[in-house]
Scaffold this active site. Structure first.
Site, PDB file in Angstrom:
ATOM      1  N   ASP A  67       9.617   5.709 -10.251  1.00  0.00           N
ATOM      2  CA  ASP A  67       9.325   6.511 -11.443  1.00  0.00           C
ATOM      3  C   ASP A  67      10.049   7.622 -11.691  1.00  0.00           C
ATOM      4  O   ASP A  67       9.961   8.093 -12.875  1.00  0.00           O
ATOM      5  CB  ASP A  67       7.818   6.513 -11.378  1.00  0.00           C
ATOM      6  CG  ASP A  67       6.698   5.326 -11.510  1.00  0.00           C
ATOM      7  OD1 ASP A  67       7.537   4.040 -11.926  1.00  0.00           O
ATOM      8  OD2 ASP A  67       5.758   5.269 -11.615  1.00  0.00           O
ATOM      9  N   SER A 100       0.835  -1.230   0.004  1.00  0.00           N
ATOM     10  CA  SER A 100      -0.035  -0.029  -0.089  1.00  0.00           C
ATOM     11  C   SER A 100       0.956   1.263   0.145  1.00  0.00           C
ATOM     12  O   SER A 100       1.463   1.686  -1.119  1.00  0.00           O
ATOM     13  CB  SER A 100      -0.931  -0.178   1.267  1.00  0.00           C
ATOM     14  OG  SER A 100      -1.955   0.997   1.172  1.00  0.00           O
ATOM     15  N   LYS A 137      -0.715  -4.156  -3.375  1.00  0.00           N
ATOM     16  CA  LYS A 137      -1.961  -3.661  -3.151  1.00  0.00           C
ATOM     17  C   LYS A 137      -2.193  -2.249  -3.690  1.00  0.00           C
ATOM     18  O   LYS A 137      -1.548  -1.252  -3.276  1.00  0.00           O
ATOM     19  CB  LYS A 137      -2.132  -3.563  -1.527  1.00  0.00           C
ATOM     20  CG  LYS A 137      -3.377  -3.101  -1.098  1.00  0.00           C
ATOM     21  CD  LYS A 137      -3.455  -3.024   0.478  1.00  0.00           C
ATOM     22  CE  LYS A 137      -4.851  -2.482   0.988  1.00  0.00           C
ATOM     23  NZ  LYS A 137      -5.279  -1.076   0.645  1.00  0.00           N
TER      24      LYS A 137
END
Length: 538
Positions: free
Chosen positions: A296, A285, A310
């Site tokens: 990223d 999460s 998740k």
């Protein structure tokens, strides 16, 4: 009677209209009316006395089971537990306690807190709290351990087959999001972020500033085992390392108001300091938002094992009488556009079980590196012993590792971390322990073979094929014990972690990590080799 039924139906209709749903409102109202009538008639006419509360609780949970495991009904006790988890403070005995049908098990007493001061140890089975036998208590018995600060609770427990008693004085318990930080070497700082409660970003910032003042020019952020928490705190942690107005995560939902983009809003602490993030299969999460976003943005090198996967966002919605519905409202997406949700709860297999996504889509980081969706966050560098497997998971889930560690602790006294040494001989003892314990687990292959064996079609293939299937099942069963050797490195690490916490508490484990943990060694090596570090990110 009609008036009582129509009012809740209308309330539901107004709610759905307000959120721009396009459902068949008549069908919803119809089903609510059917259920209300059924519930009333059942309680009035059933042959024995019923418990309306228990019936409704079962009905709600059964309804939600067909969705995902994160959409839950929370009663008043659950709501309080949820608040405690996010706030990081409560009044109790200061220990991780696991609840079973007839007992409570002490998993880990926190150093210096009431349970520890009272002499309770990991592995102690609480069988009685005050005058109440845990086996007779129908509710969550862990609630009996909570209470007013400085109030006493008398506990009866079993330890190594012997009954003991102790009195524990409850106290205020503060759950730190950052339980540990220290220097790995003269230039490398190490921060453990164990949960994303309301203290997460502030404590991480304080740790970062403290380490920089001690000379840290590189940072290792450890998110292993971090199950997640508050989305806002994940964004704020990212904000420590990236500039203001940077997109960290976006959420997409069928309800337009839940479609949002979340940007950093503060001035960062340091956008240049080299950063390595450690993750494993229990990083979930909010941990995946931080590791995925900084991957990223090419802001950190990710080391370890693939994260949990998740990618679903929940929101608590208040209901009547202090209860709440924690409902999945959207999926979240990292800056590159990937959703790292691993399990597909909406397209299930023939047995109704969620399936693991196996087809991954390719995305690009800011500098053009390839990353993938659908299976958690993949590390830039994998550490073999952190990679999960079904055998280790089953050993943990069935408390085999925990129970072995309890026995080992009482038969192997250790004075200091430097004296601790889990040997090859010890691992052989563990293998014998597993064999004697009667531990079994079923692989996916076994389940598939047994399904074929139990079908009518197997008879069409004749006895020879049936015998081949039986032999294959037997061979698989035998190979599972051999897997104790194949996964020794992974299993051994889990045992060592469990034991060191027993001997030297959680701080001792992190002290041990600084000198012995393979993932930290890998991270340190990358940070020392700036050409390699920059090469990974570019």
């Amino acid at each position: 009677m009609k008036k009582k039924i129509i009012i809740p139906a209308l309330a539901i209709i107004l709610l759905l209209v307000g959120t721009s749903f396009k459902n068949d409102f008549f069908e919803i109202a119809k089903q609510v009316e059917i259920f209300t009538t059924l519930f009333k008639e059942l309680n009035m006419n059933y042959v024995d006395e019923t418990n309306p509360g228990e019936l409704m609780d079962t009905a709600i949970k059964s309804m939600l089971e067909d969705l995902d495991p994160y959409t839950n009904f929370m009663n008043e006790q659950d709501v309080e537990g949820f608040k405690i988890s996010n706030a990081g403070e409560y009044s109790g005995i200061g220990a991780v306690v696991k609840s079973y049908d007839d007992k409570l098990l002490i998993i880990e007493p926190y150093k210096g807190y009431p349970a520890d001061k009272a002499g309770l140890k990991a592995g102690d089975e609480i069988i009685k709290i005050g005058d109440i036998n845990v086996s007779d208590f129908k509710e969550d018995a862990t609630e009996l351990l909570k209470g007013a600060t400085k109030s006493e609770v008398f506990i009866t427990y079993l330890r190594q087959g012997k009954t003991g008693t102790t009195s524990v004085s409850r106290d205020e318990i503060e759950i730190d999001a950052v339980p540990y930080f220290n220097m790995i070497d003269a230039e490398t700082g190490y921060i453990v972020l164990s949960k994303f409660n309301s203290k997460a970003s502030k404590q991480t910032e304080d740790a970062l500033e403290d380490l920089k003042s001690k000379g840290a020019k590189k940072i290792v952020l450890d998110l292993r085992g971090n199950p997640g928490g508050l989305l806002t705190e994940a964004i704020n942690v990212c904000n420590l390392f990236v500039p203001k107005k940077e997109l960290i995560v976006s959420t997409k939902s069928k309800v337009k108001k839940f479609n949002q983009e979340y940007y950093t809003r503060k001035n960062p602490v340091d956008t240049e300091i080299p950063l390595v993030i450690l993750i494993n299969g229990r990083s979930a999460s909010a941990s995946e938002i931080v590791s995925g976003a900084l991957q990223d943005l090419d802001r950190a090198v990710i080391v370890g094992a693939r994260s949990f996967g998740k990618g679903l966002v929940q929101r608590p919605i208040k209901l009547n009488y202090g209860t709440q519905l924690k409902v999945t409202i959207s999926r979240y997406y990292t800056p590159s556009g990937r959703c790292i949700q691993s399990m597909d709860y909406w397209n299930r297999d023939d047995e109704g079980k969620a399936v693991v996504k196996k087809d991954f889509n390719e995305f690009k980081t800011r500098s053009g590196r390839k990353v993938y969706d659908g299976g958690g966050v993949f590390p830039d560098l994998e550490v073999k012993h952190l990679k999960g497997n079904s055998l280790t998971a089953a050993l943990v889930q069935n408390n085999v590792l925990f129970d072995y560690a309890t026995e080992y602790y009482y038969s192997h006294p250790t004075a200091s971390i430097s004296d601790f040494n889990f040997t090859e001989s010890d691992y052989q003892d563990f293998k014998n322990y597993v064999t004697k314990s009667g531990f079994t687990y079923e692989t996916k292959t076994e389940k598939a073979l047994k399904k074929v064996m139990n079908s009518e079609e197997i008879d069409e293939f004749g006895e020879s094929v049936k015998n081949d299937y039986k032999k294959l099942l037997n061979d698989i069963n035998q190979s599972k014990l051999a897997s104790l050797d194949e996964y020794q490195e992974n299993i051994e690490k889990n045992i060592e972690d469990e034991l060191i916490v027993r001997y030297f508490y959680r701080d001792g484990l992190y002290d041990y990590y600084l000198q012995n943990d393979e993932a930290i060694k890998t991270a340190s090596a990358i940070l020392k080799d700036q050409a390699k570090y920059k090469g990974i990110l570019k």
